[in-house]
Write a protein that holds these residues in place. Structure first.
Motif, PDB file in Angstrom:
ATOM      1  N   TYR A 106       0.736  -1.463  -0.069  1.00 40.53           N
ATOM      2  CA  TYR A 106       0.012  -0.044  -0.041  1.00 40.53           C
ATOM      3  C   TYR A 106       0.852   1.051  -0.048  1.00 40.53           C
ATOM      4  O   TYR A 106       0.757   1.799  -0.717  1.00 40.53           O
ATOM      5  N   SER A 107       1.481   1.380   1.138  1.00 49.52           N
ATOM      6  CA  SER A 107       2.471   2.607   0.917  1.00 49.52           C
ATOM      7  C   SER A 107       3.670   2.443   1.936  1.00 49.52           C
ATOM      8  O   SER A 107       3.439   1.434   2.813  1.00 49.52           O
ATOM      9  N   ALA A 108       4.615   3.301   1.771  1.00 54.26           N
ATOM     10  CA  ALA A 108       5.870   3.224   2.917  1.00 54.26           C
ATOM     11  C   ALA A 108       5.527   3.711   4.010  1.00 54.26           C
ATOM     12  O   ALA A 108       6.186   3.223   5.080  1.00 54.26           O
ATOM     13  N   ILE A 109       4.384   4.761   3.971  1.00 55.94           N
ATOM     14  CA  ILE A 109       4.295   5.339   5.344  1.00 55.94           C
ATOM     15  C   ILE A 109       2.769   5.690   5.359  1.00 55.94           C
ATOM     16  O   ILE A 109       2.259   6.197   4.389  1.00 55.94           O
ATOM     17  N   ASN A 110       2.278   5.048   6.185  1.00 59.48           N
ATOM     18  CA  ASN A 110       0.748   5.429   6.392  1.00 59.48           C
ATOM     19  C   ASN A 110       0.393   5.745   7.640  1.00 59.48           C
ATOM     20  O   ASN A 110       0.512   5.502   8.670  1.00 59.48           O
TER      21      ASN A 110
END
Length: 504
Positions: free
Chosen positions: A431-435
């Motif tokens: 999904y993402s590196a930082i959520n």
């Protein structure tokens, strides 16, 4: 020849009998003595005149050429016999109680050392009162390094009493003995045992498949003990020690010293494993189930002098092949597997300074966390060594690598290091590196905040965004040159051409 022997023995008995009292105080008659003429240990006996029974005095062991005394003790008797101390061998110069004179045997020399059983006060421990012993053994070594010397040695050989454990689905015959749990059972009706469980009841006719058992006693009734020591303390007693090995190193001592050494050799053919064929042996077994709880199974403490610590380590597991799986293993159901108390001069509750594979390893399905810090200190986890790969590494498959909860007044993660990057992500993220989104939307009002004129860059320092708080402008720069800006009022300035209604 026999007559001369009898006369000599009679004279010896008269001499022994008359040694304690003056000859004029008693009248003696010649006893009737018999000596066996066959057997491995011919008996010497005296016939008691009233009952006409033979009282054995001992026998001569033909094989060892040694005399075996019967009864097995020499006791001093007299008018005050009920108040006398137990039978004892005493040296010629050792004082007994007042009025008892001398008793027993002289000190003697054996294997180059001086030996003797006697009463003595014991060593003076510092400024404390001297220890008073009712009966004691004092030995003084005399041989050099070429000879092993022991004050008292017991050799014990156990060859009987083994009880096999109960087994499932096994045919048993009448009279067989097995143990199950802490109890021993005897077969009263032959048959085949059940697939699981086994006998576990009191009395007889215990059902186990088609076998019937009778409980005979506890499993511990087959115990064989080389040396047993017991002490019972009742109301009114002072402090009590069940065993008190005192080892005092005198001035000038330079060799190794151990207050107690326990050596265990396992040549049974089985390695000791939990639940295996050989569950033991164990160096020290601390047990006992009584009405009340004891303070500690293993306590290290004492009285240090001049403020010097007593030990370098309270518990020391030594040598490369000492322990296979763990130096310390907690197999209890206690609240904490390892707990420490607070002292002002304590630096670490847990310290791992060796070159082992891991300083701390947590295995198993932990209900809360592999490592849980609930301290009120400034830092819950601190890594400040020269780590060659990472201060923290997570190679597991858990849903979250790092999960932070709580009300943090400053930051959930604070990086004040001088490394190349505060945080670097190189994984394959679905999904993402930082959520920064919580379960119901944004977790906070700001997903990301930066300081004044701090840059958010792409591909190194070539293309960056920054915000000038004084000018109130958001800048986009490439190669260090501002290419685009927008102020807080929405005014846009661009170094190049602005084209509308086209694909960017």
């Amino acid at each position: 020849m026999i007559r001369s022997f009898r006369a000599a023995v009679a004279g010896l008995l008269l001499a022994v009998a008359g040694a304690g009292m003056p000859a004029s105080a008693q009248t003696y008659t010649l006893p009737e003595i018999g000596f066996q003429n066959s057997g491995p240990c011919p008996q010497l006996a005296v016939k008691e005149r009233g009952s006409k029974t033979n009282v054995p005095l001992g026998c001569l062991d033909i094989a060892s050429k040694r005399w075996k005394l019967a009864p097995a003790e020499v006791r001093q008797e007299g008018a005050n016999a009920p108040t006398q101390i137990p039978p004892i061998f005493s040296g010629a110069n050792d004082p007994i109680q007042v009025g008892q004179g001398k008793a027993g045997l002289e000190n003697f020399t054996f294997a180059g050392a001086s030996w003797g059983l006697r009463y003595f006060g014991g060593p003076d421990f510092g400024n404390q009162n001297s220890v008073s012993s009712q009966r004691a053994i004092r030995c003084t070594t005399a041989a050099d390094w070429r000879q092993y010397e022991a004050c008292d040695s017991i050799d014990f050989y156990s060859r009987t009493g083994y009880i096999a454990p109960w087994a499932a689905s096994t045919a048993y015959t009448v009279g067989e003995i097995r143990y199950n749990g802490d109890y021993v059972y005897r077969v009263t009706t032959a048959g085949t045992s059940a697939a699981s469980g086994g006998p576990n009841a009191e009395g007889g006719n215990i059902v186990d498949g088609s076998v019937r058992w009778t409980r005979e006693g506890t499993k511990f009734s087959d115990a064989k003990v080389a040396w047993s020591l017991g002490a019972v303390a009742y109301a009114g007693s002072g402090d009590v020690w069940g065993m008190n090995p005192n080892l005092i190193l005198g001035p000038g001592f330079k060799s190794k010293a151990y207050a107690m050494e326990i050596d265990i050799g396992n040549d049974s053919g089985f390695n000791a494993t939990v639940g295996g064929p050989i569950p033991g042996p164990e160096g020290i077994w601390l047990g006992g189930a009584f009405t009340n709880t004891s303070l500690g199974g293993f306590t290290v403490g004492g009285f240090a002098k001049a403020g010097n610590p007593m030990f370098v380590y309270g518990y020391w597991c030594k040598n490369a092949l000492t322990a296979k799986d763990a130096c310390y293993m907690d197999w209890s159901d206690s609240t904490s597997g390892f707990a420490t108390a607070t002292f002002a001069n304590k630096t670490f509750d847990f310290q791992a300074s060796a070159t082992s594979q891991a300083g701390f390893a947590a295995n198993g399905p932990k209900a809360t966390a592999g490592f849980l810090s609930e301290t009120a200190g400034p830092i819950g986890f601190l890594a400040r060594g020269a780590n060659t790969f990472a201060a923290f590494s997570d190679t597991g498959t858990s849903p979250q690598s790092v999960w932070i909860q709580g009300s943090h007044s400053t930051a959930a993660i604070l990086d004040q290091s001088t490394t190349a990057s505060a945080m670097k992500t190189q994984g394959n993220y679905s999904y993402s590196a930082i959520n920064t989104q919580g379960g119901s939307g944004a977790g906070s009002a700001f997903a990301l905040t930066m300081a004044n004129n701090q840059k958010l860059c792409f591909v190194g320092q070539d293309a960056c965004f920054s915000f000038d708080q004084a000018a109130g402008k958001l800048y986009f720069a490439t190669g260090g040159v501002n290419r685009f800006s927008v102020d807080i009022n929405g005014n846009i300035r661009a170094a190049g051409t602005i084209t509308q209604n086209v694909t960017p």
